[in-house]
Write a protein that holds these residues in place. Structure first.
Motif, short mmCIF file in Angstrom:
data_model
loop_
_atom_site.label_atom_id
_atom_site.label_comp_id
_atom_site.label_asym_id
_atom_site.label_seq_id
_atom_site.Cartn_x
_atom_site.Cartn_y
_atom_site.Cartn_z
N GLY A 111 28.87 58.64 86.19
CA GLY A 111 29.58 57.80 85.99
C GLY A 111 30.94 59.24 84.77
N GLU A 112 31.82 58.65 84.75
CA GLU A 112 33.37 59.18 84.25
C GLU A 112 34.29 58.33 83.01
N PHE A 113 34.92 58.82 82.28
CA PHE A 113 35.66 58.34 81.27
C PHE A 113 37.10 59.12 80.92
N VAL A 114 37.97 58.13 80.13
CA VAL A 114 39.20 59.19 80.22
C VAL A 114 39.35 58.39 78.77
N VAL A 115 39.57 59.52 77.57
CA VAL A 115 40.06 58.83 76.23
C VAL A 115 41.91 58.51 76.15
N ASP A 116 42.32 57.86 76.18
CA ASP A 116 43.79 57.68 75.11
C ASP A 116 43.95 58.68 74.00
N MET A 117 44.14 59.51 73.54
CA MET A 117 43.81 59.99 72.69
C MET A 117 45.15 59.76 71.38
N SER A 118 46.43 58.71 71.92
CA SER A 118 47.20 58.66 71.42
C SER A 118 46.89 57.74 70.33
N THR A 119 45.62 57.22 70.63
CA THR A 119 44.46 55.87 69.07
C THR A 119 44.15 56.30 68.81
N ILE A 120 43.89 57.41 68.41
CA ILE A 120 42.86 57.76 67.38
C ILE A 120 43.14 57.15 65.38
N ASN A 121 42.19 56.65 65.46
CA ASN A 121 43.00 55.16 64.08
C ASN A 121 41.93 55.51 63.04
N THR A 122 41.82 55.26 61.75
CA THR A 122 41.13 55.60 61.23
C THR A 122 40.88 54.05 60.43
N THR A 123 39.90 53.77 60.33
CA THR A 123 38.98 52.13 59.52
C THR A 123 38.68 52.22 58.16
N ASP A 124 38.47 53.46 57.88
CA ASP A 124 37.88 53.13 56.46
C ASP A 124 38.88 53.42 55.20
N LEU A 125 39.92 53.70 55.39
CA LEU A 125 41.47 54.33 55.28
C LEU A 125 42.46 53.20 55.20
N THR A 126 43.42 52.52 54.49
CA THR A 126 44.69 52.19 54.74
C THR A 126 45.82 52.80 53.70
N GLY A 127 46.76 51.57 53.82
CA GLY A 127 48.66 52.42 54.33
C GLY A 127 48.54 53.86 54.15
N ASP A 128 49.10 54.56 52.87
CA ASP A 128 49.60 55.80 53.28
C ASP A 128 48.39 56.91 53.49
N TYR A 129 47.33 56.73 53.38
CA TYR A 129 46.25 57.64 53.16
C TYR A 129 45.73 57.30 54.69
N LYS A 130 45.97 56.13 55.42
CA LYS A 130 45.01 55.81 57.00
C LYS A 130 46.60 56.37 57.50
N ASN A 131 47.56 57.00 57.34
CA ASN A 131 48.95 57.17 58.30
C ASN A 131 49.33 58.29 58.43
N LYS A 132 48.96 59.01 56.60
CA LYS A 132 48.30 60.53 56.96
C LYS A 132 47.52 61.01 57.70
N LEU A 133 46.14 60.27 57.47
CA LEU A 133 44.79 61.30 57.88
C LEU A 133 45.38 60.55 59.64
N ASP A 134 46.04 59.58 59.71
CA ASP A 134 46.12 59.41 61.72
C ASP A 134 47.22 60.42 62.53
N GLY A 135 47.72 60.59 60.99
CA GLY A 135 49.21 62.06 61.53
C GLY A 135 48.98 62.83 61.92
N HIS A 136 48.59 63.26 60.52
CA HIS A 136 47.09 64.40 61.10
C HIS A 136 46.15 64.72 62.30
N LEU A 137 44.91 63.74 62.69
CA LEU A 137 44.17 64.28 63.15
C LEU A 137 44.87 63.85 64.70
N ASN A 138 46.39 63.17 64.73
CA ASN A 138 47.41 63.31 65.84
C ASN A 138 48.46 64.86 65.86
N SER A 139 48.25 65.57 64.72
CA SER A 139 48.90 66.73 64.93
C SER A 139 48.13 68.09 65.62
#
Length: 190
Positions: free
Chosen positions: A69-97
């Motif tokens: 087997g082999e797989f490729v993941v699109d890292m730019s799609t990191i998405n936090t699902t347990d937060l909303t609004g500014d907290y979610k956007n801040k964590l998603d941005g930090h994980l991409n940094s």
């Protein structure tokens, strides 16, 4: 002498046919839109959960037996699902940094199976090469296959891939201490 020449000729003909037509397994493409990869990361003060999208993937079978087997993941799609609004956007941005996955310079991660051992009717022990941030390390995990579905849970030590933000910080707030290992729960549809 004629027998030796005939044997040699048959060996060359049939041996050449085997080399020209190797027995390959059947590669089954993963339906990336229907498959899910869920991550869960832990910190002293709790945890966060999210998803990340597969870019491509396949499992290889010989008959009904998984062999690769082999797989490729699109890292730019990191998405936090347990937060909303500014907290979610801040964590998603930090994980991409660059503090975490540096997705601008490392847009994909990959997993390539290097060994598969059947441990039960639908169960396999898999070893593979996991690449995150351009760093490749071996990983082992269990995988189950049922018809057109496959599932696995992987435990990943992020520090092996130079993701060290908040790792082992002493003297800071408990919310800042992030455990080195995170989980990936993979549900594949083929």
């Amino acid at each position: 002498m004629k027998t030796s020449i005939l044997s040699l000729a048959l060996t060359l003909v049939f041996g050449g046919a085997v080399l020209a037509n190797p027995i390959d397994g059947e590669k089954k493409a993963v339906k990336v839109e229907e498959s899910t990869v869920t991550w869960k990361a832990y910190k002293v003060g709790g945890s966060h959960v999210g998803t990340i999208a597969l870019k491509s993937g396949s499992l290889e079978f010989e008959g009904e037996t998984l062999v690769g087997g082999e797989f490729v993941v699109d890292m730019s799609t990191i998405n936090t699902t347990d937060l909303t609004g500014d907290y979610k956007n801040k964590l998603d941005g930090h994980l991409n940094s660059d503090d975490f996955f540096s997705t601008a310079s490392n847009p994909t991660s990959s997993l390539v199976f290097t060994g598969v051992k059947q441990t039960g009717k639908n169960a396999y022990s898999v070893t593979g090469d996991l690449t995150i941030k351009g760093i490749t390390k071996p990983i082992s995990f269990d995988l189950s296959v049922y018809g057109t579905k496959a599932t696995a849970t992987l435990k990943v030590d992020r520090t092996n891939f130079d993701v060290k933000y908040g790792s082992g910080i002493i003297g800071t707030a408990k919310d800042k201490l992030i455990y080195d290992e995170f989980d990936l729960v993979v549900d594949l549809q083929m």
